[in-house]
Design an enzyme around this catalytic site. Structure first.
Site, PDB file in Angstrom:
ATOM      1  N   ALA A  12      23.370  16.550 -21.084  1.00 57.78           N
ATOM      2  CA  ALA A  12      22.209  17.473 -20.053  1.00 57.78           C
ATOM      3  C   ALA A  12      22.629  18.461 -19.053  1.00 57.78           C
ATOM      4  CB  ALA A  12      21.635  16.209 -19.481  1.00 57.78           C
ATOM      5  N   ARG A  17      30.144  25.858 -14.941  1.00 56.56           N
ATOM      6  CA  ARG A  17      31.491  26.525 -14.770  1.00 56.56           C
ATOM      7  C   ARG A  17      31.679  27.412 -15.985  1.00 56.56           C
ATOM      8  NH1 ARG A  17      34.563  20.863 -13.765  1.00 56.56           N
ATOM      9  NH2 ARG A  17      32.510  20.138 -14.591  1.00 56.56           N
ATOM     10  N   GLN A  82      16.990  14.188 -19.130  1.00 55.31           N
ATOM     11  CA  GLN A  82      17.249  13.934 -17.953  1.00 55.31           C
ATOM     12  C   GLN A  82      16.811  15.147 -17.170  1.00 55.31           C
ATOM     13  OE1 GLN A  82      21.412  14.089 -17.181  1.00 55.31           O
ATOM     14  NE2 GLN A  82      21.300  12.653 -15.410  1.00 55.31           N
ATOM     15  N   GLY A  87      24.251  12.913 -12.622  1.00 58.71           N
ATOM     16  CA  GLY A  87      25.629  12.321 -12.810  1.00 58.71           C
ATOM     17  C   GLY A  87      25.488  11.663 -14.172  1.00 58.71           C
ATOM     18  N   LYS A 328      28.602  42.499 -45.724  1.00 51.52           N
ATOM     19  CA  LYS A 328      27.829  41.857 -45.087  1.00 51.52           C
ATOM     20  C   LYS A 328      26.475  41.566 -46.161  1.00 51.52           C
ATOM     21  CE  LYS A 328      23.788  42.856 -43.899  1.00 51.52           C
ATOM     22  NZ  LYS A 328      22.704  43.599 -43.719  1.00 51.52           N
ATOM     23  N   ASN A 354      34.969  49.128 -59.589  1.00 47.48           N
ATOM     24  CA  ASN A 354      36.101  49.343 -58.347  1.00 47.48           C
ATOM     25  C   ASN A 354      35.341  50.130 -57.195  1.00 47.48           C
ATOM     26  OD1 ASN A 354      38.786  49.564 -57.154  1.00 47.48           O
ATOM     27  ND2 ASN A 354      38.352  51.733 -57.353  1.00 47.48           N
ATOM     28  N   ASN A 363      23.005  51.042 -45.920  1.00 42.73           N
ATOM     29  CA  ASN A 363      21.822  50.247 -46.161  1.00 42.73           C
ATOM     30  C   ASN A 363      20.747  50.534 -45.302  1.00 42.73           C
ATOM     31  OD1 ASN A 363      23.597  49.293 -44.299  1.00 42.73           O
ATOM     32  ND2 ASN A 363      22.911  47.094 -44.490  1.00 42.73           N
ATOM     33  N   TYR A 364      20.990  51.158 -44.089  1.00 45.38           N
ATOM     34  CA  TYR A 364      19.990  51.139 -43.048  1.00 45.38           C
ATOM     35  C   TYR A 364      19.233  52.472 -42.789  1.00 45.38           C
ATOM     36  CZ  TYR A 364      18.202  49.920 -38.381  1.00 45.38           C
ATOM     37  OH  TYR A 364      17.307  49.551 -37.136  1.00 45.38           O
TER      38      TYR A 364
HETATM   39  C1  UD1 Z   1      33.732  13.690 -16.890  1.00 41.97           C
HETATM   40  C2  UD1 Z   1      34.245  12.106 -16.067  1.00 41.97           C
HETATM   41  C3  UD1 Z   1      35.876  12.293 -15.858  1.00 41.97           C
HETATM   42  C4  UD1 Z   1      36.335  12.825 -17.225  1.00 41.97           C
HETATM   43  C5  UD1 Z   1      35.793  14.022 -17.864  1.00 41.97           C
HETATM   44  C6  UD1 Z   1      36.223  14.451 -19.231  1.00 41.97           C
HETATM   45  C7  UD1 Z   1      32.426  11.104 -14.902  1.00 41.97           C
HETATM   46  C8  UD1 Z   1      31.869  10.969 -13.558  1.00 41.97           C
HETATM   47  N1  UD1 Z   1      33.439  11.835 -14.864  1.00 41.97           N
HETATM   48  O1  UD1 Z   1      33.850  14.610 -15.634  1.00 41.97           O
HETATM   49  O2  UD1 Z   1      36.087  11.059 -15.571  1.00 41.97           O
HETATM   50  O3  UD1 Z   1      37.794  12.882 -17.016  1.00 41.97           O
HETATM   51  O4  UD1 Z   1      34.319  13.834 -17.930  1.00 41.97           O
HETATM   52  O5  UD1 Z   1      35.992  15.280 -19.654  1.00 41.97           O
HETATM   53  O6  UD1 Z   1      31.760  10.805 -15.898  1.00 41.97           O
HETATM   54  N2  UD1 Z   1      26.150  15.053 -18.218  1.00 41.97           N
HETATM   55  C9  UD1 Z   1      24.673  14.613 -18.191  1.00 41.97           C
HETATM   56  N3  UD1 Z   1      23.954  14.343 -17.174  1.00 41.97           N
HETATM   57  C10 UD1 Z   1      24.536  14.380 -15.903  1.00 41.97           C
HETATM   58  C11 UD1 Z   1      25.783  14.859 -15.820  1.00 41.97           C
HETATM   59  C12 UD1 Z   1      26.289  15.377 -16.854  1.00 41.97           C
HETATM   60  O7  UD1 Z   1      24.103  14.417 -19.258  1.00 41.97           O
HETATM   61  O8  UD1 Z   1      23.751  14.150 -14.763  1.00 41.97           O
HETATM   62  C13 UD1 Z   1      26.782  15.257 -19.216  1.00 41.97           C
HETATM   63  C14 UD1 Z   1      27.253  16.792 -19.574  1.00 41.97           C
HETATM   64  O9  UD1 Z   1      26.318  17.348 -20.367  1.00 41.97           O
HETATM   65  C15 UD1 Z   1      28.563  16.502 -20.133  1.00 41.97           C
HETATM   66  C16 UD1 Z   1      29.013  15.201 -19.673  1.00 41.97           C
HETATM   67  O10 UD1 Z   1      27.883  14.416 -19.378  1.00 41.97           O
HETATM   68  O11 UD1 Z   1      28.356  16.547 -21.503  1.00 41.97           O
HETATM   69  C17 UD1 Z   1      30.265  15.309 -18.634  1.00 41.97           C
HETATM   70  O12 UD1 Z   1      29.727  15.788 -17.562  1.00 41.97           O
HETATM   71  P1  UD1 Z   1      30.625  16.846 -16.803  1.00 41.97           P
HETATM   72  O13 UD1 Z   1      29.872  17.476 -15.519  1.00 41.97           O
HETATM   73  O14 UD1 Z   1      31.345  17.907 -17.714  1.00 41.97           O
HETATM   74  O15 UD1 Z   1      31.789  15.577 -16.285  1.00 41.97           O
HETATM   75  P2  UD1 Z   1      33.120  15.996 -15.770  1.00 41.97           P
HETATM   76  O16 UD1 Z   1      33.286  16.473 -14.561  1.00 41.97           O
HETATM   77  O17 UD1 Z   1      33.984  16.843 -16.763  1.00 41.97           O
HETATM   78 CA    CA Z   2      33.260  17.905 -18.821  1.00 39.33          CA
END
Ligand code: UD1
Ligand code: CA
Length: 428
Positions: A12, A17, A82, A87, A328, A354, A363-364
């Site tokens: 979610a 980044r 979500q 988190g 293509k 060949n 083609n376009y």
């Molecule tokens: C997370 C871990 C970290 C681990 C790292 C590995 C936690 C708190 N931290 O950090 O310990 O070392 O991954 O790559 O879990 N997501 C949701 N909903 C949210 C937040 C995140 O679905 O509210 C999903 C994101 O789409 C992603 C995954 O959870 O696929 C991880 O989220 P991300 O924000 O990348 O966590 P990290 O900071 O990388």
């Molecule tokens: Ca991550």
């Protein structure tokens, strides 16, 4: 037979980044989304049910996941949105109601770790079974550069005590090179009970799924780690540089499979071959080629150097495509060649034909794409331009530099020369 495993994939997050409008888990890696690679690994454990948590770009993510799940033979996905990303722990709370009261072992993984292997997920499930009821297993990896990851904090006896996020870690904890990969196997019933106990009392104000460790430790329930032998599998992708970093490994795995099937890849570092490309035995892939998903290459072909084969390209057995040639949506028949500086767009080419250096299939027409049909044993002279739609029957020839205007009425066996090309009548 039921595996007793429920799978939850968290996808979610916005992927802030990445600095991209495309949802993070949909970013492509060798012709397949990051999420597709994760689902392929997950399919290895044959889960009884799969819950996918989506948020940003939810519909797009769901559509891609459903397509992949179908291809991989996974059960129908249970998708939950979500709305607010509070988190990973919160995401798991949102997923929980879809698991039902008795989910067995719950395997949780994040959608942004495309290098994870199915075998490693299987190891984690086995470790959970061995550790017994109420056990939680965390997959860890040793990284030289653990920046950004949650750190694995152990006590003097080496037992896991807590996972501390980078943002929450003190100077000493930041030195720890063992990291949390974000893959866990839980006793499902216990997980469902404990989720409500997570609190957002940390630097990011989020509900961390990683806090399940300290909760379990506090309750004296077994907490076990499985460390990846190949730490690459644990890499998470948070930005475009990391995406480019994992690409190399994904690419090498694809090429390894082709090489194992008898395809010679002269320089794996410069062979860009997508997922979902078929290549027959005995084919040689020379350096600096780009072959897109869906392309089909027969046996004993030669591709490259410096060749791009775009979607819809088919090379039949023994065909050769060489330097600075782009194809293509085109078929090159058995034993046919387009070895130098050509563009084959929407062309269907027969056997033993060949295509001379510098040939262009135009083609376009500015509005629509048109097809050109070329027969068997045709000889297209260097620098020919063939304006589509067109038809070059068997055994025809074009002279060097010929421009064949659209829908020229070329008869089998004729030679056409000039610019624009006219029928050439021999004096005899
Ligand atoms: C997370 C871990 C970290 C681990 C790292 C590995 C936690 C708190 N931290 O950090 O310990 O070392 O991954 O790559 O879990 N997501 C949701 N909903 C949210 C937040 C995140 O679905 O509210 C999903 C994101 O789409 C992603 C995954 O959870 O696929 C991880 O989220 P991300 O924000 O990348 O966590 P990290 O900071 O990388
Ligand atoms: Ca991550």
């Amino acid at each position: 037979m039921a595996s007793g495993v429920s799978l939850v994939i968290l996808a979610a997050g916005k992927g802030t980044r990445m600095k991209s409008a495309l949802p993070k888990v949909l970013h492509p890696l060798c012709g397949r989304s990051m999420l597709g690679w994760v689902l392929e690994a997950a399919a290895w454990v044959e889960p009884d049910q799969v819950v996918l948590v989506v948020g940003h770009g939810g519909e797009q993510v769901q559509a891609e996941a459903e397509k992949e799940a179908l291809d991989l033979g996974l059960p129908q996905l249970k998708v939950v949105v979500q709305k607010e990303q509070k988190g990973t722990g919160h995401a798991m709370q949102v997923a929980a109601p879809l698991l039902g009261p008795d989910p067995g072992i719950v395997l949780v993984l994040y959608g942004d770790m495309p290098l994870i292997r199915g075998e490693s997920l299987e190891d984690l499930v086995v470790a959970q079974r061995e550790a017994g009821k109420r056990a939680m297993v965390v997959m860890t990896a040793e990284l030289d550069q653990p920046d950004g990851y949650g750190r694995i904090v152990r006590n003097a006896e080496g037992a896991l005590q807590a996972i501390v996020e980078h943002a929450d870690a003190d100077a000493e904890q930041l030195e720890i090179e063992e990291i949390n990969t974000g893959v866990y196997a839980f006793d499902g019933a216990l997980l469902l009970k404990n989720l409500a106990r997570l609190k957002p009392n940390n630097a990011q104000g989020e509900y961390y799924l990683t806090d399940m460790v300290s909760l379990s430790v506090g309750d004296a329930h077994p907490v076990v780690t499985v460390t990846l032998v190949d730490p690459l599998e644990g890499l998470g992708v948070n930005d475009l540089a990391q995406l480019a970093g994992v690409r190399q490994e994904v690419q090498y795995r694809i090429l390894e499979r082709h090489m194992a099937a008898g395809v010679s890849v002269i320089d794996p570092a410069t062979a860009y071959v997508d997922y979902g490309v078929l290549i027959g035995e005995g084919t040689v892939i020379l350096p600096c080629v780009m072959i897109h998903r869906g392309v089909q290459i027969g046996e004993g072909c030669e591709v490259g150097p410096f060749t791009q084969l775009r979607p819809g390209t088919e090379l039949h057995d023994g065909a050769q495509v060489g330097n600075f040639t782009e194809c293509k949506n085109s078929i090159l028949g058995a034993g046919s060649k387009a070895k130098h500086l050509s563009y084959l767009g929407d062309a269907v080419i027969g056997k033993r034909t060949n295509v001379g250096a510098g040939t262009i299939f135009a083609n376009y027409d500015g509005k629509k794409k048109h097809k050109t049909h070329v027969g068997d044993h045709v000889s297209i002279g260097s620098g020919s331009i063939i304006v589509a739609p067109n038809r070059l029957p068997d055994h025809t020839t074009t002279g060097a530099g010929a421009v064949i205007t659209r829908s020229a009425q070329i008869e089998p066996g004729e030679t056409w020369v000039g610019m624009p090309a006219k029928r050439h009548r021999s004096k005899s």
